[in-house]
Design a protein around this motif. Structure first.
Motif, PDB file in Angstrom:
ATOM      1  N   PRO A 111       0.828  -1.210   0.000  1.00 24.13           N
ATOM      2  CA  PRO A 111       0.000   0.000   0.000  1.00 24.13           C
ATOM      3  C   PRO A 111       0.864   1.263   0.000  1.00 24.13           C
ATOM      4  CG  PRO A 111      -0.729  -1.579   1.679  1.00 24.13           C
ATOM      5  CD  PRO A 111       0.582  -2.072   1.165  1.00 24.13           C
ATOM      6  N   ALA A 112       0.326   2.302  -0.592  1.00 23.97           N
ATOM      7  CA  ALA A 112       0.959   3.618  -0.646  1.00 23.97           C
ATOM      8  C   ALA A 112       2.228   3.637  -1.487  1.00 23.97           C
ATOM      9  CB  ALA A 112       1.274   4.136   0.754  1.00 23.97           C
ATOM     10  N   VAL A 113       2.443   2.636  -2.335  1.00 27.79           N
ATOM     11  CA  VAL A 113       3.582   2.628  -3.259  1.00 27.79           C
ATOM     12  C   VAL A 113       3.066   2.914  -4.661  1.00 27.79           C
ATOM     13  CG1 VAL A 113       5.400   1.241  -4.315  1.00 27.79           C
ATOM     14  CG2 VAL A 113       4.979   1.080  -1.865  1.00 27.79           C
ATOM     15  N   GLN A 114       3.665   3.877  -5.321  1.00 30.83           N
ATOM     16  CA  GLN A 114       3.228   4.287  -6.649  1.00 30.83           C
ATOM     17  C   GLN A 114       4.333   4.068  -7.667  1.00 30.83           C
ATOM     18  OE1 GLN A 114       1.971   8.379  -6.375  1.00 30.83           O
ATOM     19  NE2 GLN A 114      -0.130   7.828  -5.844  1.00 30.83           N
ATOM     20  N   LEU A 115       3.899   3.870  -8.912  1.00 36.97           N
ATOM     21  CA  LEU A 115       4.847   3.760 -10.019  1.00 36.97           C
ATOM     22  C   LEU A 115       5.389   5.147 -10.347  1.00 36.97           C
ATOM     23  CD1 LEU A 115       6.000   1.645 -12.033  1.00 36.97           C
ATOM     24  CD2 LEU A 115       4.174   2.314 -13.593  1.00 36.97           C
ATOM     25  N   ASP A 116       6.712   5.247 -10.484  1.00 35.73           N
ATOM     26  CA  ASP A 116       7.374   6.531 -10.721  1.00 35.73           C
ATOM     27  C   ASP A 116       8.191   6.480 -12.010  1.00 35.73           C
ATOM     28  OD1 ASP A 116       8.005   9.173 -10.137  1.00 35.73           O
ATOM     29  OD2 ASP A 116       9.837   8.622  -9.079  1.00 35.73           O
ATOM     30  N   GLY A 117       7.594   5.921 -13.058  1.00 32.58           N
ATOM     31  CA  GLY A 117       8.300   5.837 -14.340  1.00 32.58           C
ATOM     32  C   GLY A 117       9.091   4.549 -14.449  1.00 32.58           C
ATOM     33  N   SER A 118      10.175   4.604 -15.198  1.00 35.04           N
ATOM     34  CA  SER A 118      11.003   3.420 -15.411  1.00 35.04           C
ATOM     35  C   SER A 118      12.443   3.860 -15.620  1.00 35.04           C
ATOM     36  CB  SER A 118      10.521   2.609 -16.618  1.00 35.04           C
ATOM     37  OG  SER A 118      10.625   3.377 -17.806  1.00 35.04           O
ATOM     38  N   ILE A 119      13.369   2.929 -15.367  1.00 34.27           N
ATOM     39  CA  ILE A 119      14.785   3.142 -15.640  1.00 34.27           C
ATOM     40  C   ILE A 119      15.215   2.115 -16.669  1.00 34.27           C
ATOM     41  CG2 ILE A 119      15.227   4.062 -13.334  1.00 34.27           C
ATOM     42  CD1 ILE A 119      16.456   1.385 -12.605  1.00 34.27           C
ATOM     43  N   GLN A 120      16.271   2.424 -17.380  1.00 32.58           N
ATOM     44  CA  GLN A 120      16.672   1.562 -18.487  1.00 32.58           C
ATOM     45  C   GLN A 120      17.730   0.559 -18.085  1.00 32.58           C
ATOM     46  OE1 GLN A 120      17.788   3.690 -21.997  1.00 32.58           O
ATOM     47  NE2 GLN A 120      17.873   1.876 -23.267  1.00 32.58           N
TER      48      GLN A 120
ATOM     49  N   ARG B  65       7.990   4.918  -5.802  1.00 30.08           N
ATOM     50  CA  ARG B  65       8.100   5.866  -4.705  1.00 30.08           C
ATOM     51  C   ARG B  65       6.872   5.701  -3.820  1.00 30.08           C
ATOM     52  NH1 ARG B  65       4.650  10.138  -5.214  1.00 30.08           N
ATOM     53  NH2 ARG B  65       3.703  10.469  -7.280  1.00 30.08           N
ATOM     54  N   ARG B  66       6.950   6.200  -2.576  1.00 32.92           N
ATOM     55  CA  ARG B  66       5.817   6.143  -1.665  1.00 32.92           C
ATOM     56  C   ARG B  66       4.999   7.417  -1.764  1.00 32.92           C
ATOM     57  NH1 ARG B  66       6.028   3.894   4.165  1.00 32.92           N
ATOM     58  NH2 ARG B  66       3.882   3.458   3.549  1.00 32.92           N
ATOM     59  N   GLU B  67       3.699   7.289  -1.536  1.00 34.29           N
ATOM     60  CA  GLU B  67       2.808   8.440  -1.610  1.00 34.29           C
ATOM     61  C   GLU B  67       3.085   9.410  -0.461  1.00 34.29           C
ATOM     62  OE1 GLU B  67      -1.065   6.826  -1.451  1.00 34.29           O
ATOM     63  OE2 GLU B  67      -1.057   6.080  -3.518  1.00 34.29           O
ATOM     64  N   ASP B  68       2.868  10.678  -0.740  1.00 32.15           N
ATOM     65  CA  ASP B  68       2.954  11.727   0.281  1.00 32.15           C
ATOM     66  C   ASP B  68       4.294  11.737   1.000  1.00 32.15           C
ATOM     67  OD1 ASP B  68       0.308  12.331  -0.372  1.00 32.15           O
ATOM     68  OD2 ASP B  68      -0.445  10.885   1.097  1.00 32.15           O
TER      69      ASP B  68
ATOM     70  N   GLY C  91      17.806   4.408  -8.314  1.00 37.59           N
ATOM     71  CA  GLY C  91      16.848   5.256  -9.008  1.00 37.59           C
ATOM     72  C   GLY C  91      15.407   4.868  -8.798  1.00 37.59           C
ATOM     73  N   GLY C  92      15.099   4.159  -7.707  1.00 37.86           N
ATOM     74  CA  GLY C  92      13.732   3.739  -7.426  1.00 37.86           C
ATOM     75  C   GLY C  92      13.419   2.334  -7.870  1.00 37.86           C
ATOM     76  N   ALA C  93      14.351   1.630  -8.530  1.00 39.35           N
ATOM     77  CA  ALA C  93      14.101   0.240  -8.925  1.00 39.35           C
ATOM     78  C   ALA C  93      13.984  -0.670  -7.715  1.00 39.35           C
ATOM     79  CB  ALA C  93      15.219  -0.252  -9.846  1.00 39.35           C
ATOM     80  N   LEU C  94      14.542  -0.252  -6.588  1.00 37.52           N
ATOM     81  CA  LEU C  94      14.455  -1.003  -5.340  1.00 37.52           C
ATOM     82  C   LEU C  94      13.919  -0.066  -4.266  1.00 37.52           C
ATOM     83  CD1 LEU C  94      15.017  -3.448  -3.500  1.00 37.52           C
ATOM     84  CD2 LEU C  94      17.363  -2.636  -3.266  1.00 37.52           C
ATOM     85  N   LEU C  95      12.833  -0.472  -3.605  1.00 37.85           N
ATOM     86  CA  LEU C  95      12.193   0.345  -2.575  1.00 37.85           C
ATOM     87  C   LEU C  95      11.913  -0.529  -1.368  1.00 37.85           C
ATOM     88  CD1 LEU C  95      10.780   3.161  -1.928  1.00 37.85           C
ATOM     89  CD2 LEU C  95       8.667   2.012  -2.593  1.00 37.85           C
ATOM     90  N   ARG C  96      12.241  -0.041  -0.178  1.00 39.43           N
ATOM     91  CA  ARG C  96      11.972  -0.789   1.059  1.00 39.43           C
ATOM     92  C   ARG C  96      11.399   0.164   2.095  1.00 39.43           C
ATOM     93  NH1 ARG C  96      16.281  -4.786   3.774  1.00 39.43           N
ATOM     94  NH2 ARG C  96      15.472  -6.070   2.068  1.00 39.43           N
ATOM     95  N   TYR C  97      10.381  -0.317   2.802  1.00 41.18           N
ATOM     96  CA  TYR C  97       9.798   0.455   3.895  1.00 41.18           C
ATOM     97  C   TYR C  97       9.193  -0.513   4.901  1.00 41.18           C
ATOM     98  CZ  TYR C  97       5.199  -0.429   1.818  1.00 41.18           C
ATOM     99  OH  TYR C  97       4.080  -1.021   1.320  1.00 41.18           O
TER     100      TYR C  97
END
Length: 362
Positions: free
Chosen positions: A115-124, A151-154, A163-169
């Motif tokens: 929850p609260a994780v959004q798509l923020d584009g893509s990296i190559q 990325r996370r919301e708010d 560059g956002g390809a890996l996200l941890r919370y």
């Protein structure tokens, strides 16, 4: 006679050993991120490495198996999420104890399990970690290929790497890790720079891992019957007669028209040169709208037969069909406005390739 008998026994033993070795070492085909698959897209190599390092890997074939094996001290690795279309199954996975590792999640899966994780584009490609996550720092540079960025919301607390390809919370005493690509975890991708280290660091954070990578929609039959098995017996005779008729017709027309005459073409132009020339024309005139229309038209030409739609299908019908297959809204990608910059045009091409891959794997 005794000598000949021993020769026969030795030959039989050699044949038996050869057959057994061929059976044991034969490649096990399978789908993307399947734990037992030795194909390039499989994950047999990573699962083997985890087990050799003392990690207990529990392979789950369905949600019931995941639920029965889940514990608070367990990591649940979830891949191939395009097959997770059942809301009840996603709700059950969301309520299970233990940390989660989501590998290239679809939009529906991301909304329920992260929850609260959004798509923020893509990296190559990827590159340096640029974060303080220990697993990423020890892995170093990693090439992800084409990967989603998150990325996370708010601006909620989270650690973003590569560059956002890996996200941890952390959410409700549960650590949730989202990675935008599965390429670096497959059998063929582990050999890339830093890929094996990052895959081991992410999947080996616990002593026990539940590996859940469904290869079909939950509840779908996995029968091996082919189209020929379902056809009536008379179809074979009809096909044979048609083959004979076509062969006789070809022989008759060949004798009537005479032998073929080879005629050299005046000019031979390679397809790659044509594509490059058209691309340079688009770029010199900044015709991003025409380039985007060409990319979208080519994607639709390949997608419509897979979706079972006609060539003149309405955009709303195409969008609904793709949403049913992938679980994501693709209207802006297939029928949105023209990109305003070269970077937006490149991002559109990546999104179209990713959308076509999702439909092909669904």
């Amino acid at each position: 006679m005794t000598g000949r008998r021993w020769i026969v026994v030795a030959l039989l033993a050699i044949v038996a050993v050869s057959v057994l070795s061929a059976y044991l070492t034969a490649p096990r085909t399978g789908g993307l991120m399947e734990a037992d698959s030795t194909s390039p897209d499989g994950a047999h190599a990573l699962v083997t490495l985890l087990r050799e390092h003392g990690v207990e890997v529990v392979v789950a074939d369905d949600v019931d198996a995941v639920a029965s094996a889940a514990r608070p001290d367990t990591l649940i690795l979830i891949a191939q999420t395009f097959f997770l279309l059942d809301d009840d199954g996603l709700n059950r996975l969301a309520g299970l104890p233990g940390d989660r590792l989501l590998v290239a999640p679809s939009a529906r899966t991301r909304e329920r399990l992260a929850p609260a994780v959004q798509l923020d584009g893509s990296i190559q490609f990827g590159g340096r970690p640029d974060c303080e996550l220990r697993e990423a720092i020890t892995s170093g540079d990693v090439q992800f290929g084409i990967s989603d960025s998150f990325r996370r919301e708010d601006d909620l607390p989270a650690i973003r790497c590569y560059g956002g390809a890996l996200l941890r919370y952390t959410d409700a005493d549960r650590t949730i890790t989202v990675v935008g690509s599965s390429d670096f975890m497959t059998n063929s991708g582990l050999s890339g720079p830093g890929s094996a280290a990052l895959a081991m660091n992410l999947a080996g954070t616990h002593d026990r891992v539940i590996w859940y990578a469904p290869q079909r929609i939950e509840g779908e039959s996995s029968g091996e019957a082919s189209l020929l098995d379902l056809a009536p017996p008379q179809v074979g005779w009809v096909v044979l007669q048609l083959c004979v008729v076509v062969a006789l017709l070809a022989w008759w027309r060949g004798r009537r028209l005479g032998p073929l005459v080879a005629e050299p073409l005046p000019v031979v132009v390679r397809a790659s040169e044509t594509v490059q020339g058209r691309g340079r024309l688009y770029r010199s005139h900044r015709a991003r709208d025409r380039a985007a229309d060409a990319l979208r038209a080519a994607t639709l030409t390949r997608l419509l037969p897979r979706l079972g739609l006609a060539r003149n299908a309405a955009p709303s019908a195409v969008t609904q069909a793709v949403a049913r297959r992938t679980g994501s809204d693709c209207g802006a990608v297939l029928f949105g406005p023209a990109p305003g910059t070269d970077a937006e045009l490149l991002a559109l091409a990546h999104h179209l390739d990713d959308l076509e891959r999702q439909v092909a794997q669904s």
